[in-house]
Design a protein around this motif. Structure first.
Motif, PDB file in Angstrom:
ATOM      1  N   ILE A  53      49.579  57.554  49.006  1.00 25.35           N
ATOM      2  CA  ILE A  53      49.852  56.154  48.610  1.00 25.35           C
ATOM      3  C   ILE A  53      51.206  55.707  49.156  1.00 25.35           C
ATOM      4  N   HIS A  54      52.195  56.570  49.047  1.00 28.57           N
ATOM      5  CA  HIS A  54      53.514  56.195  49.558  1.00 28.57           C
ATOM      6  C   HIS A  54      53.499  56.080  51.089  1.00 28.57           C
ATOM      7  N   ALA A  55      52.908  57.067  51.736  1.00 32.56           N
ATOM      8  CA  ALA A  55      52.951  57.111  53.210  1.00 32.56           C
ATOM      9  C   ALA A  55      52.191  55.952  53.852  1.00 32.56           C
ATOM     10  N   LEU A  56      51.207  55.418  53.139  1.00 36.55           N
ATOM     11  CA  LEU A  56      50.439  54.307  53.719  1.00 36.55           C
ATOM     12  C   LEU A  56      50.924  52.951  53.206  1.00 36.55           C
ATOM     13  N   SER A  57      52.045  52.966  52.521  1.00 39.56           N
ATOM     14  CA  SER A  57      52.544  51.696  51.977  1.00 39.56           C
ATOM     15  C   SER A  57      53.702  51.166  52.823  1.00 39.56           C
ATOM     16  N   ALA A  58      54.101  49.942  52.523  1.00 39.64           N
ATOM     17  CA  ALA A  58      55.226  49.353  53.255  1.00 39.64           C
ATOM     18  C   ALA A  58      56.541  50.045  52.897  1.00 39.64           C
ATOM     19  N   ARG A  59      56.514  50.851  51.868  1.00 34.04           N
ATOM     20  CA  ARG A  59      57.726  51.563  51.423  1.00 34.04           C
ATOM     21  C   ARG A  59      57.924  52.896  52.150  1.00 34.04           C
ATOM     22  N   LYS A  60      57.050  53.184  53.091  1.00 27.78           N
ATOM     23  CA  LYS A  60      57.013  54.544  53.659  1.00 27.78           C
ATOM     24  C   LYS A  60      58.342  55.020  54.266  1.00 27.78           C
ATOM     25  N   HIS A  61      59.207  54.073  54.682  1.00 26.39           N
ATOM     26  CA  HIS A  61      60.487  54.525  55.266  1.00 26.39           C
ATOM     27  C   HIS A  61      61.582  54.667  54.216  1.00 26.39           C
ATOM     28  N   ASN A  62      61.236  54.328  52.989  1.00 29.50           N
ATOM     29  CA  ASN A  62      62.184  54.471  51.879  1.00 29.50           C
ATOM     30  C   ASN A  62      61.876  55.760  51.109  1.00 29.50           C
ATOM     31  N   PRO A  63      62.757  56.119  50.177  1.00 28.91           N
ATOM     32  CA  PRO A  63      62.568  57.434  49.529  1.00 28.91           C
ATOM     33  C   PRO A  63      61.300  57.536  48.689  1.00 28.91           C
ATOM     34  N   PHE A  64      60.823  58.770  48.624  1.00 31.52           N
ATOM     35  CA  PHE A  64      59.723  59.137  47.717  1.00 31.52           C
ATOM     36  C   PHE A  64      60.241  60.305  46.902  1.00 31.52           C
ATOM     37  N   ILE A  65      60.033  60.244  45.611  1.00 31.89           N
ATOM     38  CA  ILE A  65      60.460  61.387  44.808  1.00 31.89           C
ATOM     39  C   ILE A  65      59.379  61.718  43.785  1.00 31.89           C
ATOM     40  N   GLY A  98      70.490  57.596  38.320  1.00 35.30           N
ATOM     41  CA  GLY A  98      69.175  58.149  38.018  1.00 35.30           C
ATOM     42  C   GLY A  98      68.228  57.919  39.187  1.00 35.30           C
ATOM     43  N   TYR A  99      67.033  58.495  39.070  1.00 40.65           N
ATOM     44  CA  TYR A  99      66.079  58.367  40.186  1.00 40.65           C
ATOM     45  C   TYR A  99      65.667  56.922  40.435  1.00 40.65           C
ATOM     46  N   PHE A 100      65.588  56.129  39.373  1.00 38.54           N
ATOM     47  CA  PHE A 100      65.180  54.745  39.589  1.00 38.54           C
ATOM     48  C   PHE A 100      66.229  53.980  40.392  1.00 38.54           C
ATOM     49  N   GLU A 101      67.430  54.492  40.400  1.00 41.04           N
ATOM     50  CA  GLU A 101      68.485  53.856  41.195  1.00 41.04           C
ATOM     51  C   GLU A 101      68.456  54.402  42.622  1.00 41.04           C
ATOM     52  N   ILE A 108      58.282  56.377  43.115  1.00 33.21           N
ATOM     53  CA  ILE A 108      58.487  57.530  42.229  1.00 33.21           C
ATOM     54  C   ILE A 108      57.125  58.022  41.766  1.00 33.21           C
ATOM     55  N   PHE A 109      56.915  59.316  41.920  1.00 31.24           N
ATOM     56  CA  PHE A 109      55.691  59.915  41.396  1.00 31.24           C
ATOM     57  C   PHE A 109      56.050  60.584  40.077  1.00 31.24           C
ATOM     58  N   LEU A 110      55.514  60.068  38.999  1.00 36.18           N
ATOM     59  CA  LEU A 110      55.796  60.641  37.676  1.00 36.18           C
ATOM     60  C   LEU A 110      54.616  61.518  37.265  1.00 36.18           C
ATOM     61  N   ARG A 147      58.226  51.536  43.112  1.00 40.05           N
ATOM     62  CA  ARG A 147      56.802  51.599  42.767  1.00 40.05           C
ATOM     63  C   ARG A 147      56.542  52.900  42.014  1.00 40.05           C
ATOM     64  N   VAL A 148      55.753  52.795  40.974  1.00 39.10           N
ATOM     65  CA  VAL A 148      55.461  53.996  40.180  1.00 39.10           C
ATOM     66  C   VAL A 148      54.009  54.421  40.398  1.00 39.10           C
ATOM     67  N   VAL A 149      53.886  55.691  40.764  1.00 35.59           N
ATOM     68  CA  VAL A 149      52.571  56.322  40.770  1.00 35.59           C
ATOM     69  C   VAL A 149      52.674  57.433  39.730  1.00 35.59           C
ATOM     70  N   ALA A 150      51.774  57.416  38.759  1.00 35.43           N
ATOM     71  CA  ALA A 150      51.856  58.419  37.691  1.00 35.43           C
ATOM     72  C   ALA A 150      50.617  59.299  37.726  1.00 35.43           C
TER      73      ALA A 150
END
Ligand SMILES: Nc1ncnc2c1ncn2[C@@H]1O[C@H](COP(=O)(O)OP(=O)(O)OP(=O)(O)O)[C@@H](O)[C@H]1O
Length: 413
Positions: A53-65, A98-101, A108-110, A147-150
């Motif tokens: 989901i992260h890699a195929l999104s517009a956020r892909k160049h931003n952090p994923f945790i 924090g991670y949200f910052e 963020i994958f929760l 973006r939150v993926v849980a």
């Protein structure tokens, strides 16, 4: 995007309709900013969905945790997720983001969201609804765009009914649900996964790749796989390392599957080889050595427990280790028992050569540290009605360690 290309890119094996459907939903939702809730039993492979989901999104160049909510102690999770100000609690010597910052702009994958404490759930709901959060110990409202993926392996609706999960958060998270099917519900994928893992492990351990005969394959496919892909992978690794015969029969396989006695699961090949009294490789001997050492450690542990319970036994005359033949190892030939006589499948209990204390019966029950540990963990959880924090405290381990062990032993709570 082509599902097969996704599978290749992320190393996903399987072609069952249920898996394909889950992937299809992930691909469709990736390029939106919707919150996604991934549901599925432990070990089905939920984490890779969050990466897709992260890699195929517009956020892909931003952090994923990826954050595992079940592994973070209740007292620190707010600070980890939302940061804290200097002096906001004992030990907060500096302020911390924090991670949200730190993940601002990313995803963020929760994982294990069902384990999140109620107070943290309130903070999460706020950040999901308004993008606002407050560091622990601060009164300044800050903004973030995450973006939150849980993911969860729990029935979150049931948790809401038990008052353990906020209903409003549940509906907020569940905007797009993705159900990753259990392995037993996609039996056609089992042989494919097993083959893939066998090849991977044969490369890793530089051994020929294992193959299953037809009967073994049927057993594999019909096994319930409660630990799902994680469990299948572990079994494939064990067989790859331990099996000398690369064509695995039903009987060989059964020895690795947990219904069998734990001892046989761990060292199946040794048991069969020793019937011939024939160790063919150094690795086999090493495994045997480790196994014997493990038994000895169990024995030493038991000695300590006995001493703790009955301090009079601690008198020097009663417990001189040199008086006790704990075990013999097969590698040197210098020990009392020749290697070829040491048969694990008929493993005798370790009998201390101590005529004052007869441990015979008790020792038979405590051959495996792992089994004992598992038993204690289950007991502690039962005692504390599933509360990990209290169980961990009682066991004298951290919540994080308890969490790891629950996974390791596949303990369902
Ligand atoms: N379709 C797949 N093909 C190959 N390997 C997979 C697949 N799905 C999962 N795996 C592997 O199985 C293991 C378990 O996957 P993962 O940790 O993602 O499961 P999970 O559902 O997130 O588990 P948990 O709920 O316990 O966190 C990992 O080693 C992962 O690489």
């Amino acid at each position: 995007m082509d599902i097969q290309a996704i599978k290749n890119r992320f190393g996903i094996i399987g072609s069952s309709p249920a898996l394909n459907y889950a992937l299809q939903v992930a691909v469709q939702v990736a390029n939106t900013d919707l919150t996604v809730l991934i549901n599925g039993e432990s070990g089905v492979g939920k984490e890779v969905f969050s990466q897709i989901i992260h890699a195929l999104s517009a956020r892909k160049h931003n952090p994923f945790i990826a954050v595992n909510c079940g592994a973070i102690p209740e007292g620190t999770i707010d600070s980890e997720l939302f940061g804290h100000e200097k002096g906001s609690f004992t030990g907060a010597v500096d302020s911390r983001k924090g991670y949200f910052e730190t993940v601002n702009g990313g995803t963020i994958f929760l994982d294990e969201i069902g384990e999140m404490p109620l107070g943290t759930q309130a903070r999460l709901l706020r950040v999901l609804e308004t993008g606002e959060y407050i560091r622990v110990g601060s009164s300044k409202v800050q903004k973030t765009d995450v973006r939150v993926v849980a993911a969860t392996n729990r029935d979150l609706l049931e948790r809401t009914q038990q008052g353990k999960f906020r209903e409003d958060l549940y509906y907020r998270l569940n905007t797009v649900p993705i159900r990753v099917p259990a392995l037993r519900d996609r039996k056609e994928d089992i042989p494919l996964l097993f083959r893939k893992f066998s090849v991977d492990f044969s490369e890793k351990y530089k051994t020929p790749s294992i193959q299953l005969d037809e009967e073994a394959r049927n057993i594999l496919v019909n096994y319930p796989w409660r630990g799902n892909i994680r469990e299948l992978k572990n079994i494939a690794e064990q067989i790859s390392v331990l099996s000398s015969d690369k064509l695995v029969t039903a009987n060989d396989l059964k020895r690795f599957l947990p219904e069998q006695p734990a001892e046989m699961n761990r060292l199946p090949m040794l048991a069969s080889q020793q019937q011939n009294g024939d160790f063919t490789s150094e690795r086999d001997i090493l495994y045997k050595l480790f196994f014997d050492m493990k038994k000895d450690v169990t024995e030493v542990k038991k000695m300590f427990f006995d001493i703790l319970q009955n301090p009079s036994m601690a008198h020097a005359a009663d417990y001189h280790p040199e008086n006790h033949v704990l075990h013999s190892y097969p590698n040197t030939g210098e020990m009392n028992t020749p290697a070829t006589n040491t048969n694990i499948s008929n493993a005798q209990p370790i009998i201390l050569q101590d005529n004052k204390i007869d441990h015979h019966e008790e020792v038979e029950e405590t051959l495996s540290i792992a089994d004992k540990e598992k038993e204690l963990i289950v007991k502690a959880l039962k005692k504390h009605k599933g509360k990990r924090k209290d169980a961990a405290l009682d066991l004298g381990i951290s919540e994080r360690t308890l969490y790891r062990k629950l996974k390791e032993y596949n303990i369902a709570e």
